[in-house]
Design an enzyme around this catalytic site. Structure first.
Site, short mmCIF file in Angstrom:
data_model
loop_
_atom_site.label_atom_id
_atom_site.label_comp_id
_atom_site.label_asym_id
_atom_site.label_seq_id
_atom_site.Cartn_x
_atom_site.Cartn_y
_atom_site.Cartn_z
N ASP A 1 0.75 -1.00 0.02
CA ASP A 1 0.11 -0.06 -0.09
C ASP A 1 0.94 1.27 0.07
OD1 ASP A 1 -2.27 1.86 0.71
OD2 ASP A 1 -3.16 -0.32 0.67
N ASP A 2 0.49 2.27 0.57
CA ASP A 2 1.00 3.69 0.51
C ASP A 2 2.40 3.70 1.31
OD1 ASP A 2 1.48 6.25 0.04
OD2 ASP A 2 -0.66 6.72 0.78
N LYS B 1 -3.46 -0.71 -6.85
CA LYS B 1 -4.71 -0.02 -5.95
C LYS B 1 -4.37 1.31 -6.06
CE LYS B 1 -6.07 0.73 -1.26
NZ LYS B 1 -5.67 0.05 0.16
N ASP C 1 -5.93 5.03 -5.39
CA ASP C 1 -6.49 5.76 -4.43
C ASP C 1 -7.25 7.10 -4.95
OD1 ASP C 1 -7.65 6.12 -1.97
OD2 ASP C 1 -5.85 5.45 -0.96
N ARG D 1 -13.94 0.31 -5.08
CA ARG D 1 -14.35 0.51 -3.66
C ARG D 1 -15.91 1.13 -3.74
NH1 ARG D 1 -10.77 1.42 0.51
NH2 ARG D 1 -12.60 2.19 1.39
N ASP E 1 -13.54 3.80 4.20
CA ASP E 1 -12.80 2.81 4.61
C ASP E 1 -13.17 2.17 5.70
OD1 ASP E 1 -11.06 3.81 2.88
OD2 ASP E 1 -9.36 4.34 4.17
N GLN F 1 -26.26 -5.67 -8.43
CA GLN F 1 -26.77 -5.85 -9.87
C GLN F 1 -25.65 -5.06 -10.89
OE1 GLN F 1 -30.48 -3.37 -10.09
NE2 GLN F 1 -29.52 -2.79 -7.97
#
Length: 471
Positions: free
Chosen positions: A72-73, A147, A149, A205, A209, A251
């Site tokens: 991650d970061d 990923k 952001d 997402r 968070d 959906q």
């Protein structure tokens, strides 16, 4: 007083937007892996990633499908004179290519992180306006997953079109490199990502968070669970808050593009065993990515046995790829310490004609719960085969690894891992078609037409079933 909510199609634009096949050939089932952020945040290093990968492999979790190791970061030290990102030499002394090679040599896939903004969320250089050189950096370092952001985005949001084009720029840049890179949007569901994400990404997402709380409200997550179009997603969102936001969105997800409910909080905070047992299968049945957020070196036997429950993972990795639907929801009077209390029933079709069913108790006391075939097959017409057939009921938690065996595996007893399902040797799709018993739980009874499925569900807990046509 009870309030009842039945699923409606009031926000469905599937006929307009649809759910298309994977735009880049990746993400045919939801991704599985590990991400450092929820436990380690900026405390990252080459050693952390490689040691974690080795531990995941030793525990048999890699062969269950947890193959993405996602950094991650906080990995960067800036840009070089040519404008390319540079890895922090103190944290990654051998460079990112070394990390990628080690992971690939051990059958893992390597994920990295950036932001569609001037800076990342932790204040490191972002990729907005630098998409092509940054995509090439990731490709040059043999990255398999990005990923991406949403911090410091210079106000480039507010309509779906604005956000779409900001994220499409990186999608196009990744494709231009020629390297297959799984593209995971982390824009918190801003600007209705679930409508447009599948055309440019493999997952997105859909909320702020997550935090390791089952129901606790938090002012930093200002939208309640009914506000799927949250204008300020925030963070520190509870499991139930995120799940309720996700309810209408299934959906708009499917093979190649998935709603991401955020990383798993099993063994991250102080969730009870019943809460962890509810959290994991709900993420699985709505086809969210299954990304471990915990320190795998400190797993408890009970948490390990959740992450390694093959019969639950098989629901998530089902090749049909249809997220389950929340069929009904009631508020209940026995609220918990935060004033929260509700019960729900979810149901969804599986590839081999089976059906997955969950009875979820968000109340504060154990309670009897029930459902019927009419509710389970809510889209079927009266007199249809589904409603006139008898179904065998399989409890998907019944064959959970016991604590003694889990302790042995955590203690690096290689023999003990032999009981685990190995998706490297036999995919979940093949295991399901061959009726591998590890993927089906334990038969506990049958449900005939006009009968009622009754059970007792613990507080903040779940009853989780696979229904199979009776022989």
């Amino acid at each position: 007083m009870f309030a009842f909510y039945f699923l409606t199609a009031c926000i469905s634009l599937k006929g307009v937007f649809g759910v298309s096949p994977s735009y880049n050939g990746l993400g045919l089932t939801p991704q599985m892996g590990w991400d450092n952020w929820n436990t380690f945040a900026c405390d990252v290093s080459e050693q952390l990633l490689l040691d974690t990968a080795d531990r995941i492999s030793d525990l048999g979790l890699k062969d269950m499908g947890y193959k993405y190791i996602i950094l991650d970061d906080c990995w960067s030290s800036g840009r070089d004179s040519d404008g390319f990102l540079v890895a922090d030499e103190q944290k990654f002394p051998n460079g990112m290519g070394h990390v990628a090679d080690h992971l690939h040599n051990n059958s893992f896939l390597f994920g990295m992180y950036s932001s569609a903004g001037e800076y990342t969320c932790a204040g490191y250089p972002g990729s907005l306006g630098r998409e092509e050189e940054d995509a090439q950096f990731f490709a040059n370092n043999r990255v398999d997953y990005l990923k991406y952001d949403n911090c410091y985005n210079k106000g480039q949001f507010g309509t779906p079109e604005i956000s779409y084009h900001r994220y499409k720029a990186m999608s196009d840049a990744l494709n231009k490199t020629g390297r297959p890179i799984f593209y995971s949007l982390c824009n918190w569901g801003q600007d209705l990502t679930f409508y447009w994400g599948s055309g440019i990404a493999n997952s997105w997402r859909m909320s702020g968070d997550i935090t390791a709380e089952f129901t606790r409200p938090d002012s930093r997550c200002p939208c309640d669970g009914d506000e799927y179009d949250c204008k300020y997603a925030g963070f520190h969102c509870s499991i139930m808050n995120i799940l309720n936001k996700a309810a209408p969105m299934g959906q708009n997800a499917g093979v190649g593009g998935w709603n991401d409910l955020d990383n798993l909080e099993v063994r991250v905070g102080n969730l009870t065993d019943d809460e962890e047992k509810a959290h994991f299968p709900m993420w699985a049945m709505v086809k969210s990515p299954l990304i471990i957020g915990a320190d795998v070196n400190t797993l408890k036997p009970s948490s390990y046995s959740i992450y390694s429950q093959a019969s639950v993972i098989a629901i998530n990795q089902d090749p049909k790829g249809i997220p389950a639907t929340r069929v009904w929801r009631y508020y209940v009077s026995d609220t918990d310490e935060y004033g929260q209390g509700e019960i729900q029933m979810w149901s969804g079709p599986l590839d081999n004609g089976d059906q997955v069913v969950a009875l979820l108790n968000g109340g504060s006391v154990p309670r009897p719960m029930n459902t019927t075939l009419e509710e389970i097959f809510f889209d079927s017409n009266l007199g249809s085969k589904e409603l006139t057939s008898t179904w065998d009921i399989y409890d998907l938690w019944a064959n959970r690894v016991d604590n003694s065996t889990a302790s042995a595996i955590l203690g690096q007893n290689k023999t003990a891992t032999g009981i685990l399902y190995n998706a490297t040797e036999q995919s979940y799709k093949d295991g399901l078609s061959k009726n591998d018993t590890r993927l089906f739980g334990q038969k506990i009874g049958s449900l005939s037409p006009n009968a009622i499925l009754n059970t007792t569900v613990p507080a903040h807990g779940i009853a989780f079933y696979r229904l199979r046509p009776s022989a």
